[in-house]
Design a protein around this motif. Structure first.
Motif, short mmCIF file in Angstrom:
data_model
loop_
_atom_site.label_atom_id
_atom_site.label_comp_id
_atom_site.label_asym_id
_atom_site.label_seq_id
_atom_site.Cartn_x
_atom_site.Cartn_y
_atom_site.Cartn_z
N ASP A 44 11.84 5.32 -10.24
CA ASP A 44 10.38 5.30 -10.24
C ASP A 44 9.89 6.22 -9.13
N ALA A 45 8.72 5.98 -8.62
CA ALA A 45 8.14 6.86 -7.59
C ALA A 45 8.76 6.67 -6.21
N VAL A 77 2.92 -0.46 -2.16
CA VAL A 77 3.17 -1.34 -3.30
C VAL A 77 1.90 -2.05 -3.75
N THR A 78 1.99 -2.72 -4.87
CA THR A 78 0.96 -3.65 -5.31
C THR A 78 1.59 -5.05 -5.25
N GLU A 122 0.17 -2.21 1.47
CA GLU A 122 -0.81 -2.28 0.39
C GLU A 122 -2.18 -2.13 1.02
N TRP A 123 -3.05 -1.39 0.36
CA TRP A 123 -4.40 -1.21 0.88
C TRP A 123 -5.28 -2.33 0.38
N ALA A 124 -6.07 -2.95 1.27
CA ALA A 124 -6.88 -4.12 0.94
C ALA A 124 -8.01 -3.78 -0.02
N ALA A 131 -6.32 5.26 0.58
CA ALA A 131 -5.67 4.33 -0.32
C ALA A 131 -4.56 5.03 -1.09
N GLY A 132 -3.46 4.33 -1.26
CA GLY A 132 -2.34 4.86 -2.03
C GLY A 132 -1.36 5.65 -1.19
N ALA A 133 -1.61 5.80 0.07
CA ALA A 133 -0.67 6.54 0.91
C ALA A 133 -0.48 5.78 2.21
N TYR A 134 0.71 5.88 2.75
CA TYR A 134 0.97 5.25 4.03
C TYR A 134 0.51 6.17 5.12
N ALA A 135 -0.27 5.64 6.05
CA ALA A 135 -0.77 6.47 7.14
C ALA A 135 -0.23 5.96 8.46
#
Length: 135
Positions: A44-45, A77-78, A122-124, A131-135
């Motif tokens: 997967d991704a 993740v979700t 996970e972004w709240a 959102a969708g990326a780790y910072a």
């Protein structure tokens, strides 16, 4: 240029223990192996992993005999609560319990038997900046 896959190469003391951790708990499967080496994927991704036994000849000399240091493998993740619960139920030690940061990031982390930190994020608020990326 087209990038077809991303791979992180990790040097570990106990290759078998890390291979077991990632395949048993995080859904990776082994696609290649040799003495001192294992290549893992999820299909997967998620980033592919190459595990190299510390001291093996495979990595260049400049990279030999160096463990993960302060490296962290992060997965966005979700369903983060369910993932933390699933890992706890499987006996994985959660080394940083689920928490929420002021900027909206929710995260927890586990550590593999060789000290590789695996962080789940996970972004709240979907659609929030970053959102969708780790910072």
């Amino acid at each position: 240029m087209q990038i077809t896959v991303s791979t992180v190469s990790l040097t570990v003391d106990d290759l078998s223990a890390s291979r077991q951790f990632f395949t048993s708990h995080l859904g990776y499967r082994e696609i290649a192996a040799a003495d001192g080496f294992a290549s893992l994927t999820r299909g997967d991704a998620a980033v592919d992993l190459v595990l190299l036994r510390d001291g093996a000849e495979a990595p260049p000399a400049v990279r030999r005999d160096r463990a993960g240091g302060d490296f962290a493998l992060a997965f966005t993740v979700t369903g983060i609560e369910a993932e933390e619960e699933r890992l706890r139920e499987r006996g994985v030690a959660v080394t940083m319990p689920l928490r929420k940061e002021p900027w909206g990031e929710r995260l927890f982390q586990v550590t593999d038997p060789n000290g590789i930190v695996v962080r789940f994020v996970e972004w709240a608020a979907p659609g929030q900046a970053g959102a969708g990326a780790y910072a």
